[in-house]
Design an enzyme around this catalytic site. Structure first.
Site, mmCIF file in Angstrom:
data_model
loop_
_atom_site.group_PDB
_atom_site.id
_atom_site.type_symbol
_atom_site.label_atom_id
_atom_site.label_comp_id
_atom_site.label_asym_id
_atom_site.label_seq_id
_atom_site.Cartn_x
_atom_site.Cartn_y
_atom_site.Cartn_z
ATOM 1 C CE1 TYR A 1 30.552 -29.664 -29.411
ATOM 2 C CE2 TYR A 1 31.933 -27.917 -29.204
ATOM 3 C CZ TYR A 1 30.702 -28.200 -29.317
ATOM 4 O OH TYR A 1 29.570 -27.524 -30.015
ATOM 5 C CG HIS B 1 26.952 -21.686 -36.801
ATOM 6 N ND1 HIS B 1 26.480 -22.735 -37.448
ATOM 7 C CD2 HIS B 1 26.981 -21.733 -35.564
ATOM 8 C CE1 HIS B 1 26.462 -23.678 -36.292
ATOM 9 N NE2 HIS B 1 26.690 -22.987 -35.153
ATOM 10 C CG ASN C 1 32.623 -21.087 -29.504
ATOM 11 O OD1 ASN C 1 32.971 -20.650 -28.246
ATOM 12 N ND2 ASN C 1 31.650 -21.765 -29.492
ATOM 13 C CE1 TYR D 1 16.210 16.449 -2.065
ATOM 14 C CE2 TYR D 1 15.240 14.321 -2.784
ATOM 15 C CZ TYR D 1 15.566 15.381 -1.718
ATOM 16 O OH TYR D 1 15.067 15.134 -0.515
ATOM 17 N NE ARG E 1 19.469 19.927 -1.446
ATOM 18 C CZ ARG E 1 18.434 19.371 -0.528
ATOM 19 N NH1 ARG E 1 18.718 18.734 0.319
ATOM 20 N NH2 ARG E 1 17.152 19.765 -0.921
ATOM 21 C CG PHE F 1 30.933 -20.491 -25.119
ATOM 22 C CD1 PHE F 1 29.726 -20.403 -24.555
ATOM 23 C CD2 PHE F 1 31.425 -21.395 -25.139
ATOM 24 C CE1 PHE F 1 29.046 -21.508 -24.044
ATOM 25 C CE2 PHE F 1 30.605 -22.624 -24.625
ATOM 26 C CZ PHE F 1 29.734 -22.844 -24.134
ATOM 27 C CD GLU G 1 24.450 -23.910 -27.969
ATOM 28 O OE1 GLU G 1 23.937 -22.829 -28.313
ATOM 29 O OE2 GLU G 1 25.387 -24.469 -28.724
#
Length: 515
Positions: free
Chosen positions: A54, A84, A196, A279, A282, A328, A413
């Site tokens: 791959y 990309h 990647n 609060y 405290r 990834f 994906e």
């Protein structure tokens, strides 16, 4: 300026800060270089054999079933980066880009990515020469890693994309030539090795975490100042109480408050005025401490991630295998940064409540809006509005990104982390919180002056003196924004922490070691 030595196993958050913000250079461990060469040789052999792997001899994502002939394998890698590199938005700041480059190098040096030593060395040269690729901040979904921003980074190695160099934006090819460097021709797997992984998400997260750790100290300082200014009582910070509920963060915050107010003439004078406070005073240890424990969890995840191999497929030369997995996927960092965002938002939330008490004369016993002649003067009325606006923004931003997956790559994906946005909005939440706590410091310093000549504790007084060097006591209304900016600079730079720690020693972060 020094050098950080990289072997892929021992990078620390402190190292990230040194490289990203202090200009440190990096070098590669000689033993680790041998693993890089071995991984690259394995990839070369597989291409020659025509082995189906791959991203090396196949397409990417939903195109994984498309076989790529060996003679096109180099074109495949270059096309991957060009296609990309589709990011949008403002470029990342220089410290983020340097951190991204560092983390990518630290992954690749492990030798499981199939990159050549030549290409990895050029990435080191870019970092060491201050050649910083222009990387748009938007475009990553956090799986398959940070494909979009890392592609913009990787293109600079080919002499493509723009970079910042010597204070100017210029084409990468021009910067390489000026630095006497040559672009590389990508070998099989190298494009995928470069783009990647989780380096962009984790780089942002690392820097945000460092600043959040510092802010957790500043929050204790601001809380202690407000406690004194409001004539609070010290009983809630007694160690005996916190030993019965021994959360690390809670105990460290209570310890910090005790040290900050130690020796206070104000606390002593009003000790018998009441048995407990609201609060927001405290419960400082319980609230600040819970946020501190959350940051401890985030740090554990980042410590692991910055020394992990997060690309795909992973090359195991000794076994003769390339395994396609999911390292990834940025879910560990996405969840951690969503948690950080919530934790930091809470530091701002309780801080705003203390500011509201400081300016409300019915609650504080101080002059209305911290101004003697209120009415003609509005004093600190609107700074509290600003705090309210910022806290409200943070409430929206604290919604987790990690629950909002959108499928990509034709449903190959089909679950992504949105980790990059979790980290980016963590940065925004942190910036808002820094502003809120800076306003609390400014208001608390004004309020402390109404207790004069009584002095606060040694630690609080150290912070007060530093603020007074930048901002005077206000007797009438002035242009407030520049004063807030002055105190903001003390928060962001860490000067306020330094001033306090010079007086009382290092403030405690619980389990968390110093960033």
């Amino acid at each position: 300026m020094g050098t950080v030595h990289l072997n892929g196993h021992s990078l620390t958050l402190d190292d990230v800060i040194k490289v990203a913000r202090c200009g440190y250079k990096v070098d590669l461990d000689p033993a680790a270089k041998a693993f890089v060469k071995r991984g690259a040789s394995a990839v070369e052999e597989w291409v020659k054999e025509g082995k189906i792997v791959y991203g090396i001899t196949t397409g990417f994502g939903d195109l994984a079933s498309v076989t790529i002939p060996p003679e096109q394998s180099e074109i495949l890698q270059e096309n991957l980066l060009k296609s990309h590199a589709s990011g949008v938005g403002e470029p990342f700041a220089e410290d983020v880009v340097r951190a991204i480059m560092l983390l990518r190098i630290n992954t690749l040096i492990r030798g499981f990515s199939g990159i050549t030593l030549e290409t990895l060395s050029l990435l080191v040269d870019l970092l060491n020469n201050g050649i910083h690729p222009v990387i748009p901040s938007q475009g990553s979904v956090g799986a398959s890693g940070d494909l979009c921003p890392l592609s913009h980074l990787a293109l600079a190695l080919l002499g493509l994309n723009d970079v910042f160099y010597r204070g100017q934006r210029m084409p990468a090819a021009e910067a390489l030539e000026q630095a006497c460097l040559k672009p590389v021709k990508l070998k099989p797997k190298e494009g995928l090795a470069l783009n990647n992984g989780t380096a962009a998400t984790t780089a942002i997260a690392s820097l945000v975490l460092c600043d959040a750790l510092n802010l957790s100290k500043v929050a204790d300082i601001a809380g202690a100042m407000s406690l004194e200014a409001l004539h609070g009582v010290p009983y809630a910070f007694d160690s005996r109480t916190h030993d019965l509920r021994p959360h690390f963060g809670q105990r460290s915050s209570a310890s910090n408050i005790r040290r900050l107010i130690e020796g206070s003439e104000i606390i002593e004078a009003f000790r018998g005025s009441r048995v407990q406070d609201a609060y927001s005073l405290r419960c400082i240890p319980q609230v600040h401490g819970a946020s501190r424990d959350a940051l401890d969890f985030v740090r554990q995840k980042i410590d692991i991630e910055i020394n992990s191999v997060t690309d795909n497929p992973l090359i195991f030369p000794a076994d003769g295998e390339a395994l396609s997995g999911g390292n990834f996927h940025a879910q560990p960092i996405a969840l951690a940064m969503d948690f950080l965002g919530i934790a930091v938002a809470e530091l701002a939330c309780i801080s705003e409540r203390r500011v509201a008490r400081l300016i409300d004369h019915k609650l504080s016993g101080l002059p209305a809006f911290l101004m003697e002649n209120s009415g003609v003067n509005s004093g600190f009325m609107i700074p509290q509005y600003v705090c309210a606006a910022l806290v409200s923004e943070n409430k929206v931003l604290a919604h987790p990104s990690s629950v909002d997956s959108i499928p990509t790559s034709a449903n190959q994906e089909d679950h992504v982390s949105m980790g990059a946005y979790a980290a980016r909005k963590g940065r925004t939440i942190l910036s808002n919180a820094q502003k809120v706590i800076a306003i609390e410091l400014l208001a608390a310093a004004q309020a402390l002056d109404f207790s004069s000549p009584l002095k606060p504790g040694k630690g609080v007084y150290g912070a007060y003196r530093l603020i007074r060097k930048k901002v005077p006591f206000l007797e009438e209304d002035v242009f407030m924004a520049p004063l807030i900016e002055e105190v903001m600079s003390l928060v962001e730079s860490g000067e306020i922490i330094k001033a306090v720690e010079e007086e009382i020693g290092e403030l405690d972060l619980g389990q968390i070691s110093k960033p």
